[in-house]
Design an enzyme around this catalytic site. Sequence first.
Site, short mmCIF file in Angstrom:
data_model
loop_
_atom_site.label_atom_id
_atom_site.label_comp_id
_atom_site.label_asym_id
_atom_site.label_seq_id
_atom_site.Cartn_x
_atom_site.Cartn_y
_atom_site.Cartn_z
N GLU A 176 23.09 15.30 3.23
CA GLU A 176 24.02 15.38 2.05
C GLU A 176 25.20 14.70 2.88
OE1 GLU A 176 22.10 19.53 0.31
OE2 GLU A 176 23.85 19.72 2.00
N CYS A 231 32.74 13.22 3.72
CA CYS A 231 32.39 13.97 4.59
C CYS A 231 30.92 13.63 4.95
CB CYS A 231 32.51 15.50 4.31
SG CYS A 231 31.94 16.53 5.49
N CYS A 276 20.22 20.09 12.44
CA CYS A 276 21.03 19.97 13.61
C CYS A 276 20.51 20.84 14.82
CB CYS A 276 22.49 20.69 13.40
SG CYS A 276 23.57 20.50 14.58
N CYS A 283 24.95 27.21 16.09
CA CYS A 283 26.10 28.00 15.67
C CYS A 283 25.86 29.18 14.48
CB CYS A 283 27.33 26.95 15.15
SG CYS A 283 27.48 25.81 16.20
N CYS A 299 26.88 28.81 10.84
CA CYS A 299 26.90 27.43 10.05
C CYS A 299 25.27 27.56 9.43
CB CYS A 299 26.97 26.47 10.97
SG CYS A 299 26.91 24.69 10.28
N GLY A 328 24.80 18.05 11.34
CA GLY A 328 24.47 17.26 12.77
C GLY A 328 25.75 17.10 13.50
N GLU A 329 25.33 17.10 14.79
CA GLU A 329 26.24 16.82 15.98
C GLU A 329 26.55 15.52 16.34
OE1 GLU A 329 28.70 18.51 17.38
OE2 GLU A 329 28.72 16.80 18.62
N SER A 353 34.34 15.21 14.42
CA SER A 353 34.14 16.51 14.85
C SER A 353 32.99 16.99 15.47
CB SER A 353 34.17 17.25 13.42
OG SER A 353 34.23 18.66 13.70
N LEU A 391 36.76 24.70 17.65
CA LEU A 391 36.72 25.46 18.72
C LEU A 391 36.42 27.19 18.51
CD1 LEU A 391 38.28 25.41 21.62
CD2 LEU A 391 40.56 26.17 20.50
N ASN A 415 33.51 29.94 4.94
CA ASN A 415 32.55 30.03 3.82
C ASN A 415 31.15 30.76 4.06
OD1 ASN A 415 34.07 28.03 2.58
ND2 ASN A 415 33.35 26.43 4.13
N CYS A 465 32.26 23.53 4.07
CA CYS A 465 31.79 23.17 5.47
C CYS A 465 30.77 24.31 5.90
CB CYS A 465 33.17 23.52 6.29
SG CYS A 465 34.33 22.45 6.89
N1 SAH Z 1 28.74 19.64 14.53
C1 SAH Z 1 30.03 19.22 14.33
C2 SAH Z 1 30.18 18.66 12.91
C3 SAH Z 1 29.70 19.61 11.61
S1 SAH Z 1 30.66 20.96 11.26
C4 SAH Z 1 30.99 20.35 14.82
O1 SAH Z 1 30.54 21.52 15.03
O2 SAH Z 1 32.23 20.19 14.62
C5 SAH Z 1 32.15 20.81 10.54
C6 SAH Z 1 32.88 21.94 10.73
O3 SAH Z 1 32.79 23.05 9.64
C7 SAH Z 1 33.16 22.56 12.01
O4 SAH Z 1 34.59 22.79 12.51
C8 SAH Z 1 32.20 23.76 11.83
O5 SAH Z 1 32.48 24.53 12.85
C9 SAH Z 1 32.80 24.08 10.46
N2 SAH Z 1 31.72 25.30 9.84
C10 SAH Z 1 30.60 25.41 9.94
N3 SAH Z 1 30.12 26.45 9.18
C11 SAH Z 1 31.16 26.79 8.70
C12 SAH Z 1 31.26 27.88 7.64
N4 SAH Z 1 30.41 28.78 7.14
N5 SAH Z 1 32.68 27.97 7.13
C13 SAH Z 1 33.61 27.15 7.63
N6 SAH Z 1 33.45 26.18 8.28
C14 SAH Z 1 32.31 26.08 8.81
#
Ligand code: SAH
Length: 345
Positions: free
Chosen positions: A93, A106, A113, A117, A120, A164-165, A196, A220, A295, A338
Site C-alpha cells: 500500500e 507515503c 513487517c 510494535c 501498529c 515495513g522497516e 522513518s 521514538l 490511530n 500511520c
Molecule cells: N518502520 C518505520 C516506518 C513505518 S511506520 C518506523 O517505524 O518508523 C511510520 C510511522 O507511523 C512511525 O513513526 C510509526 O511508529 C507510526 N505509527 C505506527 N502505528 C501507528 C498508529 N496506530 N497510530 C499512529 N502512528 C502510528
Amino acid sequence: MAAKPNIRSLSQEELSSFFTERGEPAFRAKQVHQWLWQKHVRSFDEMSNVAKPLRAFLESHFELLHLNPKTVQKSSDGTVKSALSLHDGKVVESVLIPKGKRMTACISSQVGCSLDCSFCATARLKMARNLMPDEIYDQVVEVGRQAQGHFQTPLTNIVFMGMGEPLLNYKNVISAIERITHPEGLGMSPRRITLSTSGIAKMIWNMGEDGVRFRLALSLHAATDEKRSRLMSINDSNSLDMLSDAVAGFYQATGNRITYEYVLLRDFNDSDDDARALERFCRRVPCRVNLIEYNPIEGGEFKASSSARTNEFIGILERAGVRVSLRRSRGKDIDAACGQLANKP
Ligand code: SAH
C-alpha cells in the site's frame, strides 16, 4: 528454463555495457533507460524509437515488471490510498497525502513487517519479503500519477512511512532513492525525502558513513527504555543510549537535523514526566519532535490522548525550547493513516 532477469535490476552502467557488448551505439542504452525509468513503459513494444528486432531481443532476454493498481480509495480529507499488486501477486500500500501545496507520497519498503510494535497494524502482517528498488520507485510514480489526476499537482515530498522497516531493506531503499533523486530518474531533491525508522542503531551509523542526503526520522514514542521496550521490542537490542549515540553520529556526519516521531498514547506516554523525559532526550542533537495522533487499530490496547493533554504535552516541550509539531491523522476513514496499513480492502 531459468527465469529471465528483471531489466530494471540492472544499474545504468550494466545496461550500457549490455548494449555496447552487442555493438549497439551508446545512445541506445540512454534511450532504453529513459523508457524504463522516465516514461514508465509496461512493455518493450512501447519503446517506439528502438528498432523492432532489438525490442524482440530485449523481450527474449529480460522481464519488464510493473505494479498493477488493485484498488484506490479516496478519503473525505483528500488522502488517497492505493493497493498495488506486485508481479508475484503480493500487495503493498502507498498513500498520497495532500496538504495545502504539499503533496506527500507515503511509500512502503517491505511487504509486511518483521517487527512487532504493539500499536501498529502492519506488525500484525507476516513479513513476506523486501521490496526491490524498482518496486519502491514505481510506488512513487504511481502516487505521483494520483497527485496529477486528483490535484493536478506533482509530488513535493516522499516519506518512507508505509509498510515495513526501511533500514532492514537498506540496500534496495538506497538504490531506489538514488534513482528517485537522479536527474535521469525522477530528479527529486533528497531534502524532500524522509526515511522513518523504528531505530536500528547500526544502520543509522551506516547511513552517516554513507553520507546520505535525505532526512531521517526516528520513531521514538517513549523516552525511557522501560516504556519504549513495552511498545517496541526492537528497543531491547537498540536501547535509547545506543540510538542517541547513533543519531549524534548521523548528525555529525551529515549535518542533517533529525525528527523524533512520538505517538501520543493516553495514560501511557503522555504525562508531564514523559514530556520532560522526551525533552531531555532532545537536548543532545539538533532535532524537532513530530507528535502523532494515535490511530486506533483493530483489537489495539491503546487510546489516543485527549486534545487537552496533547496541548499540555506540547506546552512543556515548547517552554523548554523544543521545536514541536502535531501531525494530525489523515485518511483514517479508509485505514490509510500511520500504522493502519494492513492490506484491508
Ligand atoms: N518502520 C518505520 C516506518 C513505518 S511506520 C518506523 O517505524 O518508523 C511510520 C510511522 O507511523 C512511525 O513513526 C510509526 O511508529 C507510526 N505509527 C505506527 N502505528 C501507528 C498508529 N496506530 N497510530 C499512529 N502512528 C502510528
